[in-house]
Motif scaffolding. Structure first.
Motif, PDB file in Angstrom:
ATOM      1  N   LEU A 116     127.450  53.583  38.372  1.00 14.30           N
ATOM      2  CA  LEU A 116     126.765  54.350  37.333  1.00 14.30           C
ATOM      3  C   LEU A 116     127.818  55.086  36.504  1.00 14.30           C
ATOM      4  N   PRO A 117     127.634  55.112  35.200  1.00 17.23           N
ATOM      5  CA  PRO A 117     128.604  55.836  34.367  1.00 17.23           C
ATOM      6  C   PRO A 117     128.644  57.316  34.756  1.00 17.23           C
ATOM      7  N   ASP A 118     129.815  57.800  35.053  1.00 16.23           N
ATOM      8  CA  ASP A 118     130.055  59.208  35.377  1.00 16.23           C
ATOM      9  C   ASP A 118     129.286  59.712  36.594  1.00 16.23           C
ATOM     10  N   ALA A 119     128.705  58.820  37.400  1.00 10.94           N
ATOM     11  CA  ALA A 119     127.931  59.295  38.544  1.00 10.94           C
ATOM     12  C   ALA A 119     128.304  58.596  39.853  1.00 10.94           C
ATOM     13  N   GLY A 120     129.315  57.752  39.819  1.00 13.09           N
ATOM     14  CA  GLY A 120     129.693  57.073  41.048  1.00 13.09           C
ATOM     15  C   GLY A 120     128.862  55.819  41.273  1.00 13.09           C
ATOM     16  N   PHE A 121     128.314  55.684  42.463  1.00 12.30           N
ATOM     17  CA  PHE A 121     127.549  54.503  42.821  1.00 12.30           C
ATOM     18  C   PHE A 121     126.149  54.890  43.284  1.00 12.30           C
ATOM     19  N   ALA A 122     125.226  53.949  43.110  1.00 17.76           N
ATOM     20  CA  ALA A 122     123.846  54.160  43.560  1.00 17.76           C
ATOM     21  C   ALA A 122     123.352  52.872  44.219  1.00 17.76           C
ATOM     22  N   PRO A 123     122.514  52.994  45.257  1.00 22.00           N
ATOM     23  CA  PRO A 123     121.970  51.784  45.884  1.00 22.00           C
ATOM     24  C   PRO A 123     121.177  50.980  44.868  1.00 22.00           C
ATOM     25  N   ASP A 124     121.400  49.677  44.858  1.00 23.43           N
ATOM     26  CA  ASP A 124     120.726  48.820  43.888  1.00 23.43           C
ATOM     27  C   ASP A 124     119.768  47.854  44.572  1.00 23.43           C
ATOM     28  N   GLU A 125     120.241  47.215  45.631  1.00 22.69           N
ATOM     29  CA  GLU A 125     119.429  46.217  46.308  1.00 22.69           C
ATOM     30  C   GLU A 125     119.668  46.329  47.806  1.00 22.69           C
ATOM     31  N   GLU A 126     118.582  46.170  48.572  1.00 20.13           N
ATOM     32  CA  GLU A 126     118.669  46.312  50.019  1.00 20.13           C
ATOM     33  C   GLU A 126     118.053  45.092  50.682  1.00 20.13           C
TER      34      GLU A 126
END
Length: 103
Positions: A63-73
């Motif tokens: 994510l721009p300026d926010a690090g990483f986020a879970p996308d698919e599990e």
């Protein structure tokens, strides 16, 4: 309904049979509940060594300026046996297919 497929199991010290379950489970609670049901079946019906393998695979997106986020599990649920008699009991009591059907 879970379907199982015999898959190659890596065994360094003897016979090992592995049955992988189809991967479309739903929520985490549903996956854990199904693993618990399978564990109870193993306790009631197996005389050798048998266990449940439950793996959670998570893909992350940047994510721009926010690090990483879970996308698919995705979940991977498998049952493993060291006793061929126990694996045959399992195969007779559960749906074992050559390949998973598309649902």
């Amino acid at each position: 309904m879970l379907q199982f497929m015999r898959v190659k199991a890596d065994a360094q010290d003897g016979l090992l049979e592995k049955f992988a379950a189809n991967v479309d489970y739903g929520s985490e609670e549903m996956v854990v509940a199904q693993a618990n049901v399978l564990q109870e079946w193993l306790r009631a019906h197996c005389t050798g060594i048998a266990w449940i393998e439950l793996l959670r695979h998570v893909e992350y997106r940047a994510l721009p300026d926010a690090g990483f986020a879970p996308d698919e599990e995705d979940w991977e649920l498998a049952v493993l046996f060291n006793d061929p008699g126990d694996s045959e009991k399992f195969a007779q009591a559960h749906t074992v297919v050559e390949k998973f059907s598309a649902q």
